[in-house]
Design a protein around this motif. Structure first.
Motif, PDB file in Angstrom:
ATOM      1  N   GLU A  89     -36.483  56.287  -4.154  1.00  0.00           N
ATOM      2  CA  GLU A  89     -35.428  56.416  -5.158  1.00  0.00           C
ATOM      3  C   GLU A  89     -34.389  55.352  -4.820  1.00  0.00           C
ATOM      4  N   ILE A  90     -34.112  54.504  -5.805  1.00  0.00           N
ATOM      5  CA  ILE A  90     -33.331  53.281  -5.556  1.00  0.00           C
ATOM      6  C   ILE A  90     -32.074  53.314  -6.419  1.00  0.00           C
ATOM      7  N   TRP A  91     -30.943  52.948  -5.835  1.00  0.00           N
ATOM      8  CA  TRP A  91     -29.754  52.771  -6.672  1.00  0.00           C
ATOM      9  C   TRP A  91     -28.881  51.675  -6.089  1.00  0.00           C
ATOM     10  N   ASN A  92     -28.279  50.895  -6.978  1.00  0.00           N
ATOM     11  CA  ASN A  92     -27.339  49.873  -6.517  1.00  0.00           C
ATOM     12  C   ASN A  92     -26.282  49.595  -7.573  1.00  0.00           C
ATOM     13  N   ALA A  93     -25.160  49.065  -7.102  1.00  0.00           N
ATOM     14  CA  ALA A  93     -24.053  48.709  -7.992  1.00  0.00           C
ATOM     15  C   ALA A  93     -24.473  47.538  -8.871  1.00  0.00           C
ATOM     16  N   ASN A  94     -23.794  47.376  -9.988  1.00  0.00           N
ATOM     17  CA  ASN A  94     -24.107  46.249 -10.872  1.00  0.00           C
ATOM     18  C   ASN A  94     -23.506  44.955 -10.313  1.00  0.00           C
ATOM     19  N   HIS A  95     -23.635  43.900 -11.066  1.00  0.00           N
ATOM     20  CA  HIS A  95     -23.141  42.583 -10.657  1.00  0.00           C
ATOM     21  C   HIS A  95     -21.653  42.614 -10.309  1.00  0.00           C
ATOM     22  N   TYR A  96     -20.926  43.538 -10.919  1.00  0.00           N
ATOM     23  CA  TYR A  96     -19.475  43.613 -10.724  1.00  0.00           C
ATOM     24  C   TYR A  96     -19.063  44.636  -9.656  1.00  0.00           C
ATOM     25  N   GLY A  97     -20.062  45.274  -9.027  1.00  0.00           N
ATOM     26  CA  GLY A  97     -19.747  46.221  -7.959  1.00  0.00           C
ATOM     27  C   GLY A  97     -19.532  47.652  -8.427  1.00  0.00           C
ATOM     28  N   ARG A  98     -19.958  47.954  -9.646  1.00  0.00           N
ATOM     29  CA  ARG A  98     -19.726  49.289 -10.217  1.00  0.00           C
ATOM     30  C   ARG A  98     -21.029  50.072 -10.329  1.00  0.00           C
ATOM     31  N   TYR A  99     -20.967  51.361  -9.968  1.00  0.00           N
ATOM     32  CA  TYR A  99     -22.109  52.256 -10.160  1.00  0.00           C
ATOM     33  C   TYR A  99     -21.968  52.997 -11.481  1.00  0.00           C
ATOM     34  N   ARG A 100     -23.098  53.254 -12.119  1.00  0.00           N
ATOM     35  CA  ARG A 100     -23.091  54.067 -13.330  1.00  0.00           C
ATOM     36  C   ARG A 100     -23.196  55.529 -12.912  1.00  0.00           C
ATOM     37  N   VAL A 102     -20.858  59.205 -12.574  1.00  0.00           N
ATOM     38  CA  VAL A 102     -19.643  59.800 -13.154  1.00  0.00           C
ATOM     39  C   VAL A 102     -18.509  59.926 -12.135  1.00  0.00           C
ATOM     40  N   GLU A 103     -18.830  59.819 -10.840  1.00  0.00           N
ATOM     41  CA  GLU A 103     -17.771  59.931  -9.833  1.00  0.00           C
ATOM     42  C   GLU A 103     -17.277  58.564  -9.343  1.00  0.00           C
ATOM     43  N   ASP A 104     -17.802  57.465  -9.906  1.00  0.00           N
ATOM     44  CA  ASP A 104     -17.287  56.141  -9.536  1.00  0.00           C
ATOM     45  C   ASP A 104     -16.088  55.836 -10.426  1.00  0.00           C
ATOM     46  N   SER A 106     -13.794  53.533  -9.805  1.00  0.00           N
ATOM     47  CA  SER A 106     -13.217  52.260  -9.347  1.00  0.00           C
ATOM     48  C   SER A 106     -12.592  51.451 -10.488  1.00  0.00           C
ATOM     49  N   GLY A 107     -13.029  51.702 -11.712  1.00  0.00           N
ATOM     50  CA  GLY A 107     -12.507  50.918 -12.829  1.00  0.00           C
ATOM     51  C   GLY A 107     -13.147  49.547 -12.943  1.00  0.00           C
ATOM     52  N   LEU A 108     -14.064  49.214 -12.051  1.00  0.00           N
ATOM     53  CA  LEU A 108     -14.759  47.922 -12.167  1.00  0.00           C
ATOM     54  C   LEU A 108     -15.616  47.928 -13.431  1.00  0.00           C
ATOM     55  N   LYS A 109     -16.039  46.747 -13.821  1.00  0.00           N
ATOM     56  CA  LYS A 109     -16.695  46.577 -15.108  1.00  0.00           C
ATOM     57  C   LYS A 109     -18.092  47.216 -15.131  1.00  0.00           C
ATOM     58  N   LEU A 110     -18.353  48.002 -16.162  1.00  0.00           N
ATOM     59  CA  LEU A 110     -19.704  48.488 -16.411  1.00  0.00           C
ATOM     60  C   LEU A 110     -20.456  47.420 -17.193  1.00  0.00           C
TER      61      LEU A 110
ATOM     62  N   PRO B  12     -37.806  51.169  14.321  1.00  0.00           N
ATOM     63  CA  PRO B  12     -37.488  51.884  13.084  1.00  0.00           C
ATOM     64  C   PRO B  12     -36.357  51.237  12.289  1.00  0.00           C
ATOM     65  N   THR B  13     -36.475  51.310  10.989  1.00  0.00           N
ATOM     66  CA  THR B  13     -35.368  50.956  10.103  1.00  0.00           C
ATOM     67  C   THR B  13     -34.230  51.945  10.368  1.00  0.00           C
ATOM     68  N   ASN B  14     -33.001  51.445  10.425  1.00  0.00           N
ATOM     69  CA  ASN B  14     -31.872  52.346  10.638  1.00  0.00           C
ATOM     70  C   ASN B  14     -31.690  53.263   9.439  1.00  0.00           C
ATOM     71  N   GLU B  15     -31.475  54.531   9.719  1.00  0.00           N
ATOM     72  CA  GLU B  15     -30.999  55.399   8.649  1.00  0.00           C
ATOM     73  C   GLU B  15     -29.576  54.972   8.310  1.00  0.00           C
ATOM     74  N   ASP B  16     -29.158  55.226   7.098  1.00  0.00           N
ATOM     75  CA  ASP B  16     -27.828  54.803   6.671  1.00  0.00           C
ATOM     76  C   ASP B  16     -27.281  55.891   5.745  1.00  0.00           C
ATOM     77  N   THR B  17     -25.993  55.847   5.524  1.00  0.00           N
ATOM     78  CA  THR B  17     -25.399  56.867   4.658  1.00  0.00           C
ATOM     79  C   THR B  17     -25.910  56.722   3.220  1.00  0.00           C
ATOM     80  N   CYS B  18     -25.993  57.835   2.509  1.00  0.00           N
ATOM     81  CA  CYS B  18     -26.325  57.759   1.082  1.00  0.00           C
ATOM     82  C   CYS B  18     -25.083  57.396   0.277  1.00  0.00           C
ATOM     83  N   GLY B  19     -23.929  57.359   0.938  1.00  0.00           N
ATOM     84  CA  GLY B  19     -22.697  56.997   0.242  1.00  0.00           C
ATOM     85  C   GLY B  19     -22.254  58.081  -0.719  1.00  0.00           C
ATOM     86  N   PRO B  20     -21.186  57.818  -1.479  1.00  0.00           N
ATOM     87  CA  PRO B  20     -20.663  58.848  -2.384  1.00  0.00           C
ATOM     88  C   PRO B  20     -21.429  58.981  -3.703  1.00  0.00           C
ATOM     89  N   TYR B  21     -22.329  58.012  -3.985  1.00  0.00           N
ATOM     90  CA  TYR B  21     -22.907  57.962  -5.330  1.00  0.00           C
ATOM     91  C   TYR B  21     -24.399  58.219  -5.350  1.00  0.00           C
TER      92      TYR B  21
END
Lengths: 222, 201
Positions: A89-100, A102-104, A106-110, B12-21
């Motif tokens: 399961e993969i997730w990352n911020a967009n080009h502007y540093g914002r996550y889609r 509901v708890e983000d 930051s006000g950065l650009k979606l 091993p790959t380091n475990e890391d925080t899942c962060g707030p999101y």
């Protein structure tokens, strides 16, 4: 008395780490009950067909802003065996540093063309591959000017293999001051994507990220 | 692992925080209620339905918002579904024993069945926490007043205060007949829940 295990570290300048990190040393698990501490995640086929390409929301929609990248590699246990059919399961911020998310707040650009979440399964030989947009760094602590360096979150589960980790990018200026990188110390390099050229596919850059699931749980039933 | 295997082991790959999101989008109802497969399907786990409720608290007694909780337990007959129990006659085909949820507020509610006692054990549920600020911490909860608690090897290794901190306590019955149990987790500080080291053990 139960014998004592690791003392967990608190991430420097990370307030949440200070609030949530256990202060007592972890307890070692008696051998007689060790097996009960090995959760076995059932195989769940919850990937969707197009989720491997996070550079667009669906194949008929435009590319998101920023650099398209491929991330690929293998998932293995410490004894070198490939882990088949594991869910990433993969997730990352967009080009502007914002996550889609509901708890983000930051006000950065979606980016209306970036969803930022995807799922893939590892193949028979433990390999995986996905495309995404190279994430933006973002200011995590405005009061002290600390940034979170560019990173991609990966939550990996497959049988007794379970880890949540992040892939980082080489030569990023904020890597050195990241609390989690500091806690990893010399081992931080293991979480670094290794760049490769992608002349034949429609992305700007590739990163190889070979993942090794450590600990006794991952190989407990072998 | 033998000495030779240990020497050749991959780092091993380091475990890391899942962060707030951690994506709420990745939530799966069927992992938050292990008593059934799906509301439209005639299938469900055998055993007494229970609802585990509680709070996850930080060092200052505040709710740990955004925490991801995972649960792992034996079925009503005390059998864990692992590669080691494949084909066991007491496997429940409708019960995997693995649950997961993400709590927005730090309060949680998890529907499952009362685990049976595994051989030599008191009934228990392993709980894994992921959250911002930490990587992964693991504990195991028990059911207060269960007679097998007195002989459980994990509980016997703890002092009475820590034993007490691992007890889920009965708190009534839900309308549909599920027994409600309360279990709070204190991640750090006074009254800290005992956590266990599955890397060094």
């Amino acid at each position: 008395m139960t014998k004592l295990g690791r003392q967990l570290g608190i991430g420097p300048t990370d307030n949440t780490s200070d609030q949530r990190t256990p202060r007592k040393r972890l307890r070692l698990i008696p051998e007689a009950v060790r097996e009960s501490f090995v959760p076995v995640v059932p195989a769940r086929a919850v990937t969707r067909q197009y989720e491997w390409d996070m550079t667009r929301i669906s194949p008929d929609l435009p590319r998101a802003d920023g650099d398209a990248i491929e991330v690929s590699g293998t998932l293995r246990t410490a004894d070198g065996k490939p882990v088949r059919g594991a869910l990433l399961e993969i997730w990352n911020a967009n080009h502007y540093g914002r996550y889609r998310h509901v708890e983000d707040h930051s006000g950065l650009k979606l980016d209306e063309n970036f969803f930022g979440m995807g799922r893939v399964l590892t193949d028979y030989d433990g390999t995986y591959r996905f495309w995404t947009i190279s994430p933006g760094a973002y200011l995590a602590r405005p009061d002290i000017g600390r940034w979170r360096p560019k990173h991609i979150h990966l939550s990996i589960s497959g049988g007794p293999v379970r880890l949540i980790t992040q892939m980082y990018f080489p030569d990023e200026p904020n890597n050195a001051t990241d609390p989690m990188a500091i806690l990893m110390g010399d081992a931080f390099g293991r979480n670094m994507g290794k760049p490769y050229a992608t002349p034949d596919i429609d992305v700007d850059q590739g990163y190889r990220f070979d993942i090794v699931a450590g600990g006794r749980n991952a190989t407990f039933f072998e | 692992m033998s000495e030779e295997q240990r020497a050749n082991a991959l780092l091993p790959t380091n475990e890391d925080t899942c962060g707030p999101y951690f994506p709420i989008y990745f939530g799966d109802d069927s992992l938050e209620d292990l008593t059934r497969i799906h509301s439209g399907v005639v299938a469900g786990a055998s055993g007494q339905h229970i609802i585990l409720r509680g709070r996850v608290l930080d060092r200052h007694g505040n709710l740990a918002h955004g925490v991801v909780m995972e649960f792992w337990q034996a079925n009503a007959m005390g059998i864990y579904r692992t590669p080691g129990t494949e084909g066991h006659p007491d496997i429940d085909p409708w019960f995997s024993g693995y649950g997961r949820l993400r709590s927005h507020s730090g309060e949680y509610s998890f529907c499952t069945i009362m685990p049976g006692p595994a051989p030599g054990r008191a009934p228990n549920i392993t709980v894994t926490l992921f959250s911002d600020g930490i990587n992964r911490i693991v504990t195991q909860l028990f059911f207060a007043d269960h007679p097998a608690n007195d002989g459980d090897p994990l509980l016997l290794g703890l002092d009475p205060e820590d034993r007490d901190r691992l007890m889920a306590r009965r708190d009534g019955t839900a309308a549909a007949g599920a027994e409600i149990y309360r279990f709070d987790i204190v991640m750090a500080g006074d009254n800290e829940t005992p956590f266990f080291d599955d890397l060094e053990s």
